[in-house]
Design an enzyme around this catalytic site. Structure first.
Site, PDB file in Angstrom:
ATOM      1  N   ASP A  64       0.819  -1.217   0.000  1.00  0.00           N
ATOM      2  CA  ASP A  64       0.000   0.000   0.000  1.00  0.00           C
ATOM      3  C   ASP A  64       0.844   1.254   0.000  1.00  0.00           C
ATOM      4  O   ASP A  64       0.367   2.331   0.344  1.00  0.00           O
ATOM      5  CB  ASP A  64      -0.907   0.011   1.234  1.00  0.00           C
TER       6      ASP A  64
ATOM      7  N   LYS B 183      -5.765  -1.417   7.462  1.00  0.00           N
ATOM      8  CA  LYS B 183      -4.571  -0.908   8.155  1.00  0.00           C
ATOM      9  C   LYS B 183      -4.716   0.588   8.376  1.00  0.00           C
ATOM     10  O   LYS B 183      -5.230   1.306   7.514  1.00  0.00           O
ATOM     11  CB  LYS B 183      -3.339  -1.187   7.307  1.00  0.00           C
TER      12      LYS B 183
ATOM     13  N   GLU C 256      -1.506   0.126  13.896  1.00  0.00           N
ATOM     14  CA  GLU C 256      -0.084   0.404  13.648  1.00  0.00           C
ATOM     15  C   GLU C 256       0.378   1.714  14.291  1.00  0.00           C
ATOM     16  O   GLU C 256       0.200   2.782  13.708  1.00  0.00           O
ATOM     17  CB  GLU C 256       0.189   0.456  12.134  1.00  0.00           C
TER      18      GLU C 256
ATOM     19  N   GLU D 212       3.504   3.257  14.644  1.00  0.00           N
ATOM     20  CA  GLU D 212       4.920   3.110  14.276  1.00  0.00           C
ATOM     21  C   GLU D 212       5.791   4.148  14.971  1.00  0.00           C
ATOM     22  O   GLU D 212       5.561   5.347  14.836  1.00  0.00           O
ATOM     23  CB  GLU D 212       5.109   3.245  12.759  1.00  0.00           C
TER      24      GLU D 212
ATOM     25  N   LYS E  97       0.522  -4.015  14.509  1.00  0.00           N
ATOM     26  CA  LYS E  97       1.672  -3.860  13.600  1.00  0.00           C
ATOM     27  C   LYS E  97       2.651  -2.868  14.220  1.00  0.00           C
ATOM     28  O   LYS E  97       2.557  -1.660  13.992  1.00  0.00           O
ATOM     29  CB  LYS E  97       1.191  -3.365  12.238  1.00  0.00           C
TER      30      LYS E  97
ATOM     31  N   SER F 271       4.745  -7.930   8.429  1.00  0.00           N
ATOM     32  CA  SER F 271       3.864  -7.184   7.542  1.00  0.00           C
ATOM     33  C   SER F 271       4.779  -6.168   6.875  1.00  0.00           C
ATOM     34  O   SER F 271       4.747  -4.982   7.184  1.00  0.00           O
ATOM     35  CB  SER F 271       2.748  -6.497   8.321  1.00  0.00           C
TER      36      SER F 271
ATOM     37  N   TYR G 117       4.402   7.270   3.123  1.00  0.00           N
ATOM     38  CA  TYR G 117       3.660   6.246   2.382  1.00  0.00           C
ATOM     39  C   TYR G 117       2.639   6.895   1.458  1.00  0.00           C
ATOM     40  O   TYR G 117       2.086   7.911   1.771  1.00  0.00           O
ATOM     41  CB  TYR G 117       2.941   5.301   3.346  1.00  0.00           C
TER      42      TYR G 117
HETATM   43  P1  13P Z   1       7.757  -1.130   5.870  1.00  0.00           P
HETATM   44  O1  13P Z   1       7.893  -2.602   6.132  1.00  0.00           O
HETATM   45  O2  13P Z   1       8.403  -0.692   4.593  1.00  0.00           O
HETATM   46  O3  13P Z   1       8.151  -0.302   7.063  1.00  0.00           O
HETATM   47  O4  13P Z   1       6.228  -0.841   5.585  1.00  0.00           O
HETATM   48  C1  13P Z   1       5.273  -1.454   6.299  1.00  0.00           C
HETATM   49  C2  13P Z   1       4.078  -0.597   6.363  1.00  0.00           C
HETATM   50  O5  13P Z   1       3.046  -0.930   5.859  1.00  0.00           O
HETATM   51  C3  13P Z   1       4.198   0.654   7.126  1.00  0.00           C
HETATM   52  O6  13P Z   1       2.962   1.276   7.230  1.00  0.00           O
END
Ligand code: 13P
Length: 362
Positions: A45, A145, A186, A188, A228, A299, A362
């Site tokens: 994505d 996601k 997620e 992150e 995630k 993932s 992204y």
């Molecule tokens: P990466 O594995 O490249 O960090 O991407 C995973 C993802 O979907 C981050 O949102």
């Protein structure tokens, strides 16, 4: 004199069931199919350049033969690619579903600044999310996601960014589940910075603790969710080096302290690690001797596609070699998710290259 104890108990009783037993079962079944032993997720994505390029890229990943069927449990699409067709006219959704792979969709609408903070963000996209989820479900998607981002610096993440992002993730998860969609949650934590492993572990724990407090507050059915997270790693500019075993210990310790065992699975993002690094670390995580009540798998976006992309370079004649590179990574990560990857020792080519980019978008 009112009985305060009784009043408090009454107030704590749920006002209505969030989900029926049938809805819960469906969500749990979907989540478990995605993270069945040896399986993980292909995160397809990302916004790679032009639409045409993105489509061609996805086409070459999906033309992989049945060797990936035991390695890939789910694929995350972008809205536009979800509705595209392969050259022979078959919709991508059908191609994926026919092979028993679960279809996912990215539903957040990107990062927006929280004014007054030191460059911190929240993620937008809650408006109209219920309607979008209902439509995606009809069209064949079974999971979603939503990505939130937190940064480590001397002053961040702030309490505000941690709680805001935790609440937005919980609201999103609550809405998805009402529509039969398994939410991938997620939060992150970016690898940017020179912080050490200990600081990343500390921040990861604070962030995950806030996420699961919010999930409880919003009545999210944890058995029908996936987490995630980032692996716990030192900052990209940290001068200290750590072994995969140290990274695994810090990661599993942080998860054990904060993620309820009811969560169906943990599907790590690769976050700019090289393909090989991400696989070796995932393998070490699965071999960590601490108790691990969840599936611990991948993932990956960049760490599943980098070799394939550098082989392909947009040329039709390279497509089948590129597909082979993708199959190779899918198999390696499948082994790593079971703690059975022995490592290729290959630090040349794309597999060994860092895929790190500052503030990767992204
Ligand atoms: P990466 O594995 O490249 O960090 O991407 C995973 C993802 O979907 C981050 O949102």
């Amino acid at each position: 004199m009112p009985n305060f104890q009784v009043l408090a108990t009454v107030r704590m009783t749920p006002q209505g069931a969030a989900l029926t037993p049938e809805q819960k079962k469906e969500l749990q079944d979907i989540a478990q199919r995605i993270v069945a032993p040896g399986k993980g997720i292909l995160a397809a994505d990302e916004s790679v350049g032009s639409m045409a390029k993105r489509l061609a890229q996805i086409g070459l990943l999906f033309s992989a033969d049945d060797r990936i069927d035991n390695c890939i449990g789910g694929v995350i699409f972008f809205h536009e690619t979800l509705y595209q067709k392969a050259d022979d006219g078959t919709p991508f959704i059908n191609m994926i579903k026919d092979r028993g792979i679960v279809v996912g969709i990215k539903v957040d609408k990107g990062l927006v600044p929280i004014a007054g903070t030191n460059g911190e963000t929240t993620s937008q996209g809650l408006d109209g999310l219920a309607e979008r989820c209902a439509q995606y479900k009809k069209d064949g998607a079974d999971f979603a996601k939503w990505r939130c981002v937190l940064k480590i610096s001397d002053t961040t993440p702030s309490h505000l960014a941690i709680t805001d992002n935790a609440n937005v993730l919980a609201r999103y998860a609550n809405i998805c589940q009402q529509n039969g969609i398994v939410p991938i949650v997620e939060p992150e934590i970016l690898p940017d910075g020179d912080h050490d492993l200990k600081r990343c572990q500390y921040v990861t724990q604070k962030v995950l603790a806030a996420v699961y407090k919010a999930m409880a507050d919003y009545h999210v059915y944890l058995e029908g969710t996936l987490l995630k997270p980032n692996m716990v790693t030192p900052g990209h500019s940290c001068p200290m080096k750590y072994t995969p075993e140290q990274i695994a210990m810090a990661t599993v310790t942080a998860l054990r302290r904060t993620v309820p065992p009811a969560v169906a699975g943990v599907t790590f993002l690769s976050g700019g690690q090289s393909e090989e690094e991400a696989s070796v670390n995932l393998n070490a995580i699965n071999n960590c001797h601490l108790g691990k009540p969840w599936a611990l798998t991948f993932s990956f976006g960049r760490a599943l596609q980098a070799s394939a992309l550098s082989t392909w370079r947009g040329q039709k004649e390279n497509a089948s070699n590129a597909t082979e590179e993708f199959i190779k990574r899918a198999k390696v990560n499948s082994l790593a998710s079971q703690g059975k990857y022995t490592g290729s020792g290959d630090c040349t080519g794309a597999t060994g290259h860092s895929l790190y980019a500052t503030h990767y978008a992204y």
